[in-house]
Design an enzyme around this catalytic site. Structure first.
Site, PDB file in Angstrom:
ATOM      1  N   ASP A  26       3.105   2.189   9.117  1.00 18.77           N
ATOM      2  CA  ASP A  26       2.088   2.382   8.755  1.00 18.77           C
ATOM      3  C   ASP A  26       1.224   2.116   9.888  1.00 18.77           C
ATOM      4  OD1 ASP A  26       2.859   2.944   5.559  1.00 18.77           O
ATOM      5  OD2 ASP A  26       3.143   4.239   7.193  1.00 18.77           O
ATOM      6  N   ILE A  63      11.168   5.224  12.526  1.00 17.30           N
ATOM      7  CA  ILE A  63      11.144   5.782  10.673  1.00 17.30           C
ATOM      8  C   ILE A  63      10.865   7.471  10.772  1.00 17.30           C
ATOM      9  CG2 ILE A  63      10.060   5.528   8.481  1.00 17.30           C
ATOM     10  CD1 ILE A  63      11.605   3.247   8.998  1.00 17.30           C
ATOM     11  N   ARG A  82       3.155  13.725  -1.920  1.00 18.65           N
ATOM     12  CA  ARG A  82       4.541  13.912  -1.510  1.00 18.65           C
ATOM     13  C   ARG A  82       4.395  13.304  -2.938  1.00 18.65           C
ATOM     14  NH1 ARG A  82       6.992  15.520   1.880  1.00 18.65           N
ATOM     15  NH2 ARG A  82       9.289  14.717   1.878  1.00 18.65           N
ATOM     16  N   ARG A 120      -7.815   9.697   1.514  1.00 18.43           N
ATOM     17  CA  ARG A 120      -5.458   9.735   0.988  1.00 18.43           C
ATOM     18  C   ARG A 120      -6.220   8.116   0.426  1.00 18.43           C
ATOM     19  NH1 ARG A 120      -1.564  13.356   2.483  1.00 18.43           N
ATOM     20  NH2 ARG A 120      -1.429  12.248   0.367  1.00 18.43           N
ATOM     21  N   CYS A 163       5.398  18.055   5.637  1.00 14.26           N
ATOM     22  CA  CYS A 163       4.773  17.049   6.111  1.00 14.26           C
ATOM     23  C   CYS A 163       4.839  16.797   7.857  1.00 14.26           C
ATOM     24  CB  CYS A 163       4.807  15.554   5.765  1.00 14.26           C
ATOM     25  SG  CYS A 163       4.249  14.327   6.396  1.00 14.26           S
ATOM     26  N   ARG A 172      11.096  14.033   5.854  1.00 16.02           N
ATOM     27  CA  ARG A 172      11.231  13.638   4.906  1.00 16.02           C
ATOM     28  C   ARG A 172      11.103  14.030   3.792  1.00 16.02           C
ATOM     29  NH1 ARG A 172       4.894  11.360   4.241  1.00 16.02           N
ATOM     30  NH2 ARG A 172       6.022   9.892   3.257  1.00 16.02           N
ATOM     31  N   PRO A 173      13.074  14.494   4.007  1.00 21.13           N
ATOM     32  CA  PRO A 173      13.468  14.455   2.605  1.00 21.13           C
ATOM     33  C   PRO A 173      13.571  13.862   1.004  1.00 21.13           C
ATOM     34  CG  PRO A 173      15.624  13.647   4.467  1.00 21.13           C
ATOM     35  CD  PRO A 173      13.815  14.000   4.879  1.00 21.13           C
ATOM     36  N   LYS A 226      -2.464   1.229  -2.217  1.00 19.79           N
ATOM     37  CA  LYS A 226      -2.355   2.687  -2.167  1.00 19.79           C
ATOM     38  C   LYS A 226      -1.183   3.114  -3.150  1.00 19.79           C
ATOM     39  CE  LYS A 226      -1.307   5.498   1.034  1.00 19.79           C
ATOM     40  NZ  LYS A 226      -0.449   6.723   0.998  1.00 19.79           N
ATOM     41  N   ASN A 227       0.342   1.790  -1.634  1.00 15.87           N
ATOM     42  CA  ASN A 227       1.182   2.415  -2.242  1.00 15.87           C
ATOM     43  C   ASN A 227       2.518   1.672  -2.564  1.00 15.87           C
ATOM     44  OD1 ASN A 227       1.107   3.958  -0.072  1.00 15.87           O
ATOM     45  ND2 ASN A 227       2.055   3.508   1.822  1.00 15.87           N
TER      46      ASN A 227
HETATM   47  C1  EPZ Z   1       6.552   5.695   2.116  1.00 19.68           C
HETATM   48  O1  EPZ Z   1       6.881   6.537   2.453  1.00 19.68           O
HETATM   49  C2  EPZ Z   1       4.700   5.400   2.366  1.00 19.68           C
HETATM   50  N1  EPZ Z   1       4.423   6.378   1.480  1.00 19.68           N
HETATM   51  C3  EPZ Z   1       5.037   5.981   3.464  1.00 19.68           C
HETATM   52  O2  EPZ Z   1       3.314   5.264   3.726  1.00 19.68           O
HETATM   53  C4  EPZ Z   1       5.430   5.023   4.655  1.00 19.68           C
HETATM   54  O3  EPZ Z   1       5.394   5.922   6.335  1.00 19.68           O
HETATM   55  C5  EPZ Z   1       6.821   5.246   4.388  1.00 19.68           C
HETATM   56  O4  EPZ Z   1       7.023   4.733   3.196  1.00 19.68           O
HETATM   57  C6  EPZ Z   1       7.838   4.532   4.837  1.00 19.68           C
HETATM   58  O5  EPZ Z   1       7.765   3.043   5.057  1.00 19.68           O
HETATM   59  C7  EPZ Z   1       3.721   5.312   0.290  1.00 19.68           C
HETATM   60  O6  EPZ Z   1       4.351   4.480  -0.152  1.00 19.68           O
HETATM   61  C8  EPZ Z   1       3.531   6.758  -0.774  1.00 19.68           C
HETATM   62  P1  EPZ Z   1      11.029   6.663   2.916  1.00 19.68           P
HETATM   63  P2  EPZ Z   1       8.338   7.207   1.507  1.00 19.68           P
HETATM   64  O7  EPZ Z   1      11.834   7.332   1.679  1.00 19.68           O
HETATM   65  O8  EPZ Z   1       8.596   7.156   0.375  1.00 19.68           O
HETATM   66  C9  EPZ Z   1      13.903   9.397   5.521  1.00 19.68           C
HETATM   67  C10 EPZ Z   1       1.125   6.323   4.346  1.00 19.68           C
HETATM   68  O9  EPZ Z   1       0.595   6.186   5.019  1.00 19.68           O
HETATM   69  N2  EPZ Z   1      14.695   9.825   3.861  1.00 19.68           N
HETATM   70  O10 EPZ Z   1      10.919   5.006   2.971  1.00 19.68           O
HETATM   71  O11 EPZ Z   1       8.186   8.662   1.574  1.00 19.68           O
HETATM   72  C11 EPZ Z   1      12.667   9.968   5.688  1.00 19.68           C
HETATM   73  O12 EPZ Z   1      12.986  11.211   6.173  1.00 19.68           O
HETATM   74  C12 EPZ Z   1       2.747   6.871   4.270  1.00 19.68           C
HETATM   75  O13 EPZ Z   1       0.242   5.693   3.687  1.00 19.68           O
HETATM   76  C13 EPZ Z   1      16.218  10.234   3.712  1.00 19.68           C
HETATM   77  O14 EPZ Z   1      16.316  10.507   4.771  1.00 19.68           O
HETATM   78  O15 EPZ Z   1       9.061   7.273   2.568  1.00 19.68           O
HETATM   79  C14 EPZ Z   1      12.537   8.687   6.483  1.00 19.68           C
HETATM   80  O16 EPZ Z   1      12.650   9.014   8.099  1.00 19.68           O
HETATM   81  C15 EPZ Z   1       2.738   8.006   5.083  1.00 19.68           C
HETATM   82  N3  EPZ Z   1      15.860  10.817   2.441  1.00 19.68           N
HETATM   83  C16 EPZ Z   1      12.728   7.403   5.717  1.00 19.68           C
HETATM   84  O17 EPZ Z   1      13.795   7.993   5.931  1.00 19.68           O
HETATM   85  C17 EPZ Z   1      15.473   9.882   1.431  1.00 19.68           C
HETATM   86  O18 EPZ Z   1      15.503  10.146  -0.067  1.00 19.68           O
HETATM   87  C18 EPZ Z   1      11.849   6.474   5.166  1.00 19.68           C
HETATM   88  O19 EPZ Z   1      11.071   7.170   4.621  1.00 19.68           O
HETATM   89  C19 EPZ Z   1      14.351   9.689   1.207  1.00 19.68           C
HETATM   90  C20 EPZ Z   1      13.652   8.837   2.957  1.00 19.68           C
END
Ligand code: EPZ
Length: 419
Positions: free
Chosen positions: A306, A328, A93, A398, A117, A122-123, A22-23
């Site tokens: 995850d 995370i 998202r 999902r 979320c 998640r900014p 999916k991801n």
């Molecule tokens: C991806 O989310 C995955 N989703 C998530 O899987 C997964 O948990 C996550 O990566 C971490 O591995 C998809 O790929 C669709 P990040 P993403 O940006 O991209 C902070 C599932 O269960 N951050 O790597 O949203 C954020 O707050 C889902 O399939 C900022 O501060 O994750 C977090 O603490 C849930 N500013 C950390 O980084 C930003 O602009 C990691 O978030 C972006 C992120």
């Protein structure tokens, strides 16, 4: 609304095939917005978030459909409406991943800011930071990101403050059509990002450093048609391994990429789970008692957040104390209170969960709160005494392709009923 009825006690046996990731599929489908031509993607999982992405592409003027043979065919030549609306973004998202491709191809995009979320703040500040470095003007108005580039995006050096998966993917998709060289540093390194980069290179992009924290992109003016196979889902694989282990079963998983799962498999091996490569897949057994262990979630190749909820289900029936540190997301312990309702002995302190294994979980009515929490409750239900009712399983749909049916094919006593 459907719910799952799981009666515990069956040892899982047999073979099951792992679906596409999916991801990886979500950003790869979005990348089809870049070429303005036809793209064919295979091994795309049949899950809700994929349907939402195809609906988004159709909403902005593209053609996107799943064919009889399971492939997804997209044509983005006619894309003309450059807005990802709140109605869609609020349900997924990852819709924010339309920003990079639309901005790169059309020099403008309007994308709803993803709201709150269940699992954390998640900014998307890092996504916007990267777009600005490439020359875009970004305004946040009425809950929308309004991005505009007076002229073609320009190659730049971008250093992420945190290794973000979505941020790396979004900025990468913008940089492939930028004028000149971009160097992206402190990138996330998840296999799903490498799969996106490989799909973009198959379209004619020039990306190097794939799989490392530094990606170098030589911008091109145009991309080509593509046919691409999405990688298997390492989180679905991990979930099915835990299902076999928690029931003490003997299962063969077909189509697993074990090279994407080292930290998950290392921890499961520490817990006494036997995983052997056999022809046709990965054989999972659990010869003896489960052994407690500690995990700390982190960016790849660290332990995936995850898989945190699923391994906690296993720890809840492991004799001794295990500790989980979730580093995370700030709020990814929603499954704990539901596991406690099933008799698990878990104490929470800040980012840490202390799990004292119990001999037996007891079945009851529980509620899914997010995608991986729902998988955790299904796993707990497989070994709980009695029948567990899991509601709000739309969360599961999902990201899992008919998980209930897959487990039933392995002998689980599991049924999907509409509420
Ligand atoms: C991806 O989310 C995955 N989703 C998530 O899987 C997964 O948990 C996550 O990566 C971490 O591995 C998809 O790929 C669709 P990040 P993403 O940006 O991209 C902070 C599932 O269960 N951050 O790597 O949203 C954020 O707050 C889902 O399939 C900022 O501060 O994750 C977090 O603490 C849930 N500013 C950390 O980084 C930003 O602009 C990691 O978030 C972006 C992120």
């Amino acid at each position: 609304m459907d719910k799952l009825i799981v009666t515990g006690g069956e040892k899982l046996k047999g073979k099951v095939k792992v679906s596409g990731s999916k991801n990886a599929a979500l950003p790869i489908l979005m990348s089809s917005l870049l070429n303005g031509k036809t793209s064919v993607f295979n091994n795309v999982p049949d899950v809700w978030d994929v349907d939402t992405t195809l609906r988004l592409i159709r909403k902005i003027g593209g053609q996107a459909e799943r064919k009889e043979d399971g492939s997804v065919v997209i044509d983005t030549e006619e894309v003309n409406h450059l807005e990802a609306p709140y109605e869609l973004v609020k349900t997924m998202r990852a819709s924010v991943l339309a920003l990079g491709p639309l901005l790169a191809r059309f020099n403008q995009a309007k994308v709803s800011l993803p709201g709150g979320c269940a699992i954390g703040d998640r900014p998307v500040d890092q996504h916007l930071k990267g777009m600005k470095e490439l020359g875009a003007e970004i305004k946040i108005e009425h809950g929308y990101i309004k991005a505009r580039a007076p002229r073609r995006l320009k190659g730049a050096r971008i250093v992420f403050d945190v290794p973000t998966v979505g941020g790396t993917e979004n900025v990468l998709m913008a940089a492939v059509l930028a004028d000149g060289i971009s160097v992206m540093q402190n990138c996330a390194r998840e296999p799903e990002i490498s799969d996106l980069a490989n799909a973009l290179n198959a379209m004619g992009a020039k990306i190097s450093g794939i799989g490392t924290s530094e990606l170098v992109i030589e911008g091109v003016s145009e991309l080509n048609e593509v046919t691409y196979d999405v990688i298997p889902d390492r989180i679905v694989s991990g979930t099915l391994i835990v299902a076999a282990a928690i029931t003490g079963g003997d299962v063969i998983l077909e189509g697993v990429r074990t090279d994407h799962m080292t930290s998950t498999m290392d921890k499961l091996a520490e817990m006494g789970v036997l995983m052997e490569e056999v022809n046709g897949g990965l054989r999972i057994r659990r010869p003896g008692a489960l052994i407690p262990t500690d995990i700390t979630t982190g960016p790849y190749p660290g332990f995936p957040t995850d898989m945190q909820a699923q391994i906690m289900a296993l720890m809840s029936v492991t004799d001794g104390q295990s500790v989980v540190n979730e580093k995370i997301f700030e709020n990814r312990f929603m499954h704990v209170s539901e596991l406690q309702r099933m008799g698990a002995n878990i104490q929470l302190k800040g980012h840490a969960a202390f799990i004292k294994g119990v001999d037996k979980l007891s079945a009851t009515k529980v509620m899914a709160t997010d995608l991986r929490a729902s998988a955790c409750l299904v796993l707990a239900g497989l070994v709980a005494e009695g029948t567990t009712e899991i509601s709000r399983i739309y969360h599961l749909d999902r990201g899992y392709e008919r998980l209930g049916a897959q487990l039933r094919s392995l002998g689980a006593n599991i049924e999907r009923v509409s509420e």
